[in-house]
Design a protein around this motif. Structure first.
Motif, PDB file in Angstrom:
ATOM      1  N   LEU A  17       0.675  -1.247  -0.070  1.00 16.24           N
ATOM      2  CA  LEU A  17       0.203  -0.170   0.104  1.00 16.24           C
ATOM      3  C   LEU A  17       0.892   1.128  -0.039  1.00 16.24           C
ATOM      4  N   LEU A  18       2.044   1.074   0.707  1.00 16.35           N
ATOM      5  CA  LEU A  18       2.880   2.411   0.611  1.00 16.35           C
ATOM      6  C   LEU A  18       3.329   2.537  -0.755  1.00 16.35           C
ATOM      7  N   ALA A  19       3.724   1.646  -1.404  1.00 20.19           N
ATOM      8  CA  ALA A  19       4.187   1.572  -2.899  1.00 20.19           C
ATOM      9  C   ALA A  19       3.293   2.168  -3.910  1.00 20.19           C
ATOM     10  N   LYS A  20       2.021   1.816  -3.600  1.00 22.28           N
ATOM     11  CA  LYS A  20       0.833   2.110  -4.396  1.00 22.28           C
ATOM     12  C   LYS A  20       0.616   3.482  -4.171  1.00 22.28           C
ATOM     13  N   LEU A  21       0.553   4.004  -2.939  1.00 21.24           N
ATOM     14  CA  LEU A  21       0.192   5.588  -2.649  1.00 21.24           C
ATOM     15  C   LEU A  21       1.277   6.538  -2.777  1.00 21.24           C
ATOM     16  N   GLY A  22       2.538   5.932  -3.003  1.00 21.48           N
ATOM     17  CA  GLY A  22       3.874   6.664  -3.126  1.00 21.48           C
ATOM     18  C   GLY A  22       4.204   7.331  -1.764  1.00 21.48           C
ATOM     19  N   LEU A  23       3.936   6.624  -0.741  1.00 28.09           N
ATOM     20  CA  LEU A  23       4.221   7.270   0.671  1.00 28.09           C
ATOM     21  C   LEU A  23       5.631   6.512   1.079  1.00 28.09           C
ATOM     22  N   ARG A  24       6.154   7.211   2.025  1.00 30.35           N
ATOM     23  CA  ARG A  24       7.617   6.583   2.540  1.00 30.35           C
ATOM     24  C   ARG A  24       7.472   5.845   3.580  1.00 30.35           C
ATOM     25  N   ASP A  25       6.833   6.165   4.454  1.00 29.23           N
ATOM     26  CA  ASP A  25       6.584   5.184   5.826  1.00 29.23           C
ATOM     27  C   ASP A  25       5.382   5.154   6.500  1.00 29.23           C
ATOM     28  N   ARG A  26       5.276   4.896   7.541  1.00 28.99           N
ATOM     29  CA  ARG A  26       3.847   4.526   8.248  1.00 28.99           C
ATOM     30  C   ARG A  26       3.362   5.909   8.725  1.00 28.99           C
ATOM     31  N   ALA A  27       4.336   7.002   9.225  1.00 37.44           N
ATOM     32  CA  ALA A  27       3.758   8.136   9.489  1.00 37.44           C
ATOM     33  C   ALA A  27       2.888   8.778   8.426  1.00 37.44           C
ATOM     34  N   GLN A  28       3.680   8.659   7.292  1.00 41.93           N
ATOM     35  CA  GLN A  28       2.800   9.164   5.948  1.00 41.93           C
ATOM     36  C   GLN A  28       1.487   8.724   5.750  1.00 41.93           C
ATOM     37  N   ALA A  29       1.441   7.399   6.033  1.00 40.52           N
ATOM     38  CA  ALA A  29       0.405   6.547   5.816  1.00 40.52           C
ATOM     39  C   ALA A  29      -0.694   6.973   6.869  1.00 40.52           C
TER      40      ALA A  29
END
Length: 222
Positions: A193-205
């Motif tokens: 899901l991080l890869a799909k949303l282009g997010l770096r880490d859990r905090a950004q998620a």
């Protein structure tokens, strides 16, 4: 069982606070204090030279405030995790700290077990907010976000479930128990899901889940 030590840098302008933190952290066999800094500039320098896993960083620091020190520390190619420590729990500090990408936000009056949990969660790449300030985070997002339908994320149903639970503050182990799956499977879903949303880490998620409207304050569904 031999566990890898979690290296910690303590950054606070009060010597008594640093001494207290060092003493408390020293009771834990898997945690090790690598160094101390009494101002923001020194914290940035030591974060680069000592390469700790986690930095405990006071928000109110001389020479360079904690929020700016956090930004500089987190701009490193392979940054440590940063946990903000403060005597204040204002919405402004919370919002700025979370947008900086820190992995935790704790009040200095928090009990030691909350500190230990935050350090270990941060070292695992997770985010843990002090229970005393979680309600303020939710209220801040409620005021900031207009009502809107959840976005099209491209995530699978299971990935969305995991993201919702992450946004509620659950650890990988708690998510695994809630969904009756293994922690390894939770980690796989998180990475995807991080890869799909282009997010770096859990905090950004967590931030994405609330800011996008995928999760709304008070939503307790999985």
């Amino acid at each position: 069982m031999n566990e890898r030590l979690i290296g910690i840098l303590i950054a606070d302008d009060q010597a008594m606070v640093r001494a207290g933190l060092r003493l408390v952290i020293g009771t834990q066999p898997d945690l090790a204090v690598l160094g101390e800094a009494s101002d923001g500039e020194r914290a940035v320098e030591l974060a680069r030279s000592l390469r700790p896993d986690v930095v405990l960083l006071d928000i109110a620091m001389p020479r360079l405030d904690g929020l700016e020190a956090a930004r500089r520390i987190l701009s490193a190619p392979v940054p440590p995790r940063v946990i903000m420590l403060t005597t204040y729990d204002t919405d402004e500090n919370l919002d700025q700290a979370l947008h900086t990408g820190v992995s935790g936000f704790l009040l200095k009056v928090s009990p030691p077990e909350h500190l230990f949990a935050a350090i270990r969660s941060a070292a695992r790449g997770e985010v843990l907010l002090d229970p005393a300030v979680t309600g303020r985070v939710v209220d801040a997002y409620r005021r900031a976000q207009p009502a809107a339908p959840p976005p099209e994320t491209g995530l699978t149903a299971r990935e969305e479930q995991v993201l919702r639970l992450v946004a509620r503050g659950l650890s990988n182990g708690e998510i695994a128990d809630t969904l009756s799956i293994s922690e390894a499977t939770v980690s796989t879903h998180m990475n995807r899901l991080l890869a799909k949303l282009g997010l770096r880490d859990r905090a950004q998620a967590v931030r994405y889940a609330y800011e996008s409207g995928l999760v709304r304050p008070g939503d307790a569904s999985s």
